[in-house]
Design a protein around this motif. Structure first.
Motif, PDB file in Angstrom:
ATOM      1  N   VAL A  34      41.289  28.003 -38.388  1.00 56.05           N
ATOM      2  CA  VAL A  34      40.372  26.989 -37.876  1.00 56.05           C
ATOM      3  C   VAL A  34      39.652  26.326 -39.042  1.00 56.05           C
ATOM      4  N   ASP A  35      39.629  25.002 -39.040  1.00 54.68           N
ATOM      5  CA  ASP A  35      38.844  24.251 -40.018  1.00 54.68           C
ATOM      6  C   ASP A  35      37.450  24.054 -39.434  1.00 54.68           C
ATOM      7  N   LEU A  36      36.528  24.941 -39.787  1.00 55.13           N
ATOM      8  CA  LEU A  36      35.197  24.931 -39.189  1.00 55.13           C
ATOM      9  C   LEU A  36      34.386  23.705 -39.596  1.00 55.13           C
ATOM     10  N   ASP A  37      34.782  23.036 -40.673  1.00 61.62           N
ATOM     11  CA  ASP A  37      34.086  21.813 -41.077  1.00 61.62           C
ATOM     12  C   ASP A  37      34.252  20.695 -40.049  1.00 61.62           C
ATOM     13  N   LEU A  38      35.239  20.840 -39.166  1.00 55.90           N
ATOM     14  CA  LEU A  38      35.533  19.802 -38.179  1.00 55.90           C
ATOM     15  C   LEU A  38      35.032  20.168 -36.783  1.00 55.90           C
TER      16      LEU A  38
ATOM     17  N   ALA B 222      52.278  25.689 -33.978  1.00 56.77           N
ATOM     18  CA  ALA B 222      51.387  24.955 -33.084  1.00 56.77           C
ATOM     19  C   ALA B 222      50.207  24.443 -33.895  1.00 56.77           C
ATOM     20  N   ILE B 223      50.008  23.138 -33.864  1.00 57.93           N
ATOM     21  CA  ILE B 223      48.822  22.521 -34.452  1.00 57.93           C
ATOM     22  C   ILE B 223      47.993  22.023 -33.277  1.00 57.93           C
ATOM     23  N   CYS B 224      46.828  22.612 -33.111  1.00 56.80           N
ATOM     24  CA  CYS B 224      46.031  22.414 -31.901  1.00 56.80           C
ATOM     25  C   CYS B 224      44.744  21.655 -32.201  1.00 56.80           C
ATOM     26  N   GLU B 225      44.111  21.183 -31.129  1.00 57.58           N
ATOM     27  CA  GLU B 225      42.844  20.464 -31.239  1.00 57.58           C
ATOM     28  C   GLU B 225      42.917  19.352 -32.279  1.00 57.58           C
ATOM     29  N   LYS B 226      44.070  18.649 -32.259  1.00 56.30           N
ATOM     30  CA  LYS B 226      44.291  17.457 -33.090  1.00 56.30           C
ATOM     31  C   LYS B 226      44.102  17.730 -34.576  1.00 56.30           C
ATOM     32  N   GLY B 227      44.556  18.905 -34.999  1.00 59.29           N
ATOM     33  CA  GLY B 227      44.565  19.224 -36.415  1.00 59.29           C
ATOM     34  C   GLY B 227      43.525  20.213 -36.868  1.00 59.29           C
ATOM     35  N   ALA B 228      42.590  20.602 -36.008  1.00 60.05           N
ATOM     36  CA  ALA B 228      41.518  21.509 -36.417  1.00 60.05           C
ATOM     37  C   ALA B 228      41.941  22.969 -36.406  1.00 60.05           C
ATOM     38  N   VAL B 229      43.004  23.294 -35.662  1.00 61.98           N
ATOM     39  CA  VAL B 229      43.416  24.681 -35.432  1.00 61.98           C
ATOM     40  C   VAL B 229      44.935  24.748 -35.563  1.00 61.98           C
ATOM     41  N   TRP B 230      45.455  25.819 -36.181  1.00 58.16           N
ATOM     42  CA  TRP B 230      46.900  25.923 -36.306  1.00 58.16           C
ATOM     43  C   TRP B 230      47.340  27.375 -36.418  1.00 58.16           C
ATOM     44  N   ALA B 231      48.614  27.600 -36.050  1.00 56.43           N
ATOM     45  CA  ALA B 231      49.186  28.950 -36.098  1.00 56.43           C
ATOM     46  C   ALA B 231      50.702  28.851 -36.032  1.00 56.43           C
ATOM     47  N   ALA B 232      51.375  29.828 -36.594  1.00 59.35           N
ATOM     48  CA  ALA B 232      52.822  29.932 -36.453  1.00 59.35           C
ATOM     49  C   ALA B 232      53.162  30.596 -35.120  1.00 59.35           C
TER      50      ALA B 232
ATOM     51  N   GLY C  61      35.776  18.428 -12.773  1.00 58.28           N
ATOM     52  CA  GLY C  61      36.417  19.013 -13.937  1.00 58.28           C
ATOM     53  C   GLY C  61      35.722  20.278 -14.401  1.00 58.28           C
ATOM     54  N   PHE C  62      36.316  20.907 -15.422  1.00 54.25           N
ATOM     55  CA  PHE C  62      35.791  22.157 -15.950  1.00 54.25           C
ATOM     56  C   PHE C  62      35.667  22.071 -17.472  1.00 54.25           C
ATOM     57  N   PHE C  63      34.739  22.836 -18.005  1.00 56.08           N
ATOM     58  CA  PHE C  63      34.534  22.944 -19.440  1.00 56.08           C
ATOM     59  C   PHE C  63      35.585  23.897 -19.998  1.00 56.08           C
ATOM     60  N   ASP C  64      36.337  23.449 -21.005  1.00 54.75           N
ATOM     61  CA  ASP C  64      37.407  24.263 -21.580  1.00 54.75           C
ATOM     62  C   ASP C  64      36.821  25.262 -22.569  1.00 54.75           C
ATOM     63  N   GLU C  65      36.737  26.519 -22.149  1.00 57.11           N
ATOM     64  CA  GLU C  65      36.130  27.564 -22.966  1.00 57.11           C
ATOM     65  C   GLU C  65      37.025  28.007 -24.120  1.00 57.11           C
ATOM     66  N   THR C  66      38.273  27.549 -24.139  1.00 52.01           N
ATOM     67  CA  THR C  66      39.202  28.028 -25.163  1.00 52.01           C
ATOM     68  C   THR C  66      39.191  27.191 -26.428  1.00 52.01           C
ATOM     69  N   LYS C  67      38.483  26.066 -26.418  1.00 47.56           N
ATOM     70  CA  LYS C  67      38.471  25.206 -27.605  1.00 47.56           C
ATOM     71  C   LYS C  67      37.583  25.818 -28.694  1.00 47.56           C
ATOM     72  N   ARG C  68      38.055  25.741 -29.929  1.00 45.56           N
ATOM     73  CA  ARG C  68      37.331  26.315 -31.059  1.00 45.56           C
ATOM     74  C   ARG C  68      36.577  25.260 -31.869  1.00 45.56           C
ATOM     75  N   ALA C  69      37.016  24.006 -31.821  1.00 43.13           N
ATOM     76  CA  ALA C  69      36.395  22.953 -32.634  1.00 43.13           C
ATOM     77  C   ALA C  69      35.944  21.764 -31.798  1.00 43.13           C
TER      78      ALA C  69
END
Length: 296
Positions: free
Chosen positions: A97-101, A76-86, A123-131
């Protein structure tokens, strides 16, 4: 020795895989066919603006229930490339997480407060986003009502960033800072607005995907990218420009199909996850026979 599977899949999640109405995998064959392909050695890579938490909650359980096997090549590559995991039989693996982004924390906090005070009706603020900072339509809200209110939120996001000295771009309209720079993108979709680094995008996701495959010495003979918006074409374009064999599947072609250097496939009258399900079924058959047809 390089592993060369017939196919590699780069998949947007909302639309092709998860229903944009239920925000979940609503068609049982989708999880079954994804697991079948991955178990056959076909790399399955979700390239999404969604968070890793969404993938862990809405995508991983159906895959495991469908019989995903140990060692299957799934990421899974998440947040359009900022976060990823197998993804494996234990679920979502270590999250990187690429914290520079990442968006500034102070801005994220301000947007959370604004949504709670002024936008919670829609709408609601997505608390799960990291970047990224993301605001998403409530499921119980009519989409037309959300879309009518969305530009007001997007305007506020621009004003808030400009007040902090940042340049923005929104749907191609650039509003640079005093030095002519553009830092952040305001990206509205049919159910949300993402506020993100201009370096993020489905092309960055494609780049991360090929890097992850390279770590396991996997290079697909052909790629299929799948999405429901113009931004999703960036996956196929990035691959095409690097000499890969690629076709893009557009599951919402009503937006218009742009001119590309690679073929674009559609599913006739089917859209969203119904179109995604049709193509996944075709690819299962193609892998079983060992070849891809022009419409697959």
């Amino acid at each position: 020795m390089t592993n060369t599977p017939l196919l590699g899949l780069l998949l947007d999640v909302d639309g092709p895989i998860a229903s944009p109405v239920t925000r979940s995998i609503a068609i049982p064959s989708i999880a079954r066919d994804l697991a079948t392909l991955a178990n056959a050695g076909i790399p399955v890579i979700f390239n999404t603006g969604r968070s890793d938490a969404f993938i862990a909650e809405q995508v991983v359980p159906p895959l495991l229930a469908a019989g995903l096997e140990p060692g299957a090549p799934v990421w899974a590559i998440c947040e359009k490339g900022a976060v990823w995991a197998a993804i494996d039989t234990n679920g979502l693996g270590e999250v990187f997480v690429d914290l520079d982004l990442a968006m500034p924390t102070e801005f994220s906090d301000a947007m959370r407060d604004y949504v709670g005070a002024h936008f919670d009706e829609f709408g609601f603020f997505d608390e799960t986003k990291r970047a990224m900072v993301s605001v998403e339509q409530h499921v119980h809200v009519e989409n037309a009502d959300y879309l009518a209110a969305q530009p007001g939120f997007d305007d506020h996001a621009h004003d808030a960033l400009a007040a902090r000295g940042f340049g923005t771009v929104r749907e191609g309209l650039e509003r640079p800072d005093a030095a002519g720079r553009v830092h952040w993108r305001i990206d509205p979709t049919i159910i949300s607005t993402d506020i993100e680094s201009v370096r993020l995008g489905k092309d960055l996701g494609a780049e991360r995907a090929t890097a992850l495959l390279g770590e396991r010495d996997i290079r697909p003979l052909h790629w299929r990218t799948v999405g429901d918006s113009r931004g999703d074409y960036a996956m196929a374009t990035w691959l095409h420009e690097r000499g890969e064999s690629v076709r893009h599947v557009d599951v919402r072609p009503a937006d218009g199909i742009p001119a590309t250097g690679y073929p674009v496939l559609t599913a006739g009258e089917l859209i969203h996850d119904e179109a995604g399900a049709e193509f996944l079924a075709k690819w299962v058959e193609a892998v079983r026979r060992g070849s891809l047809a022009d419409d697959e």
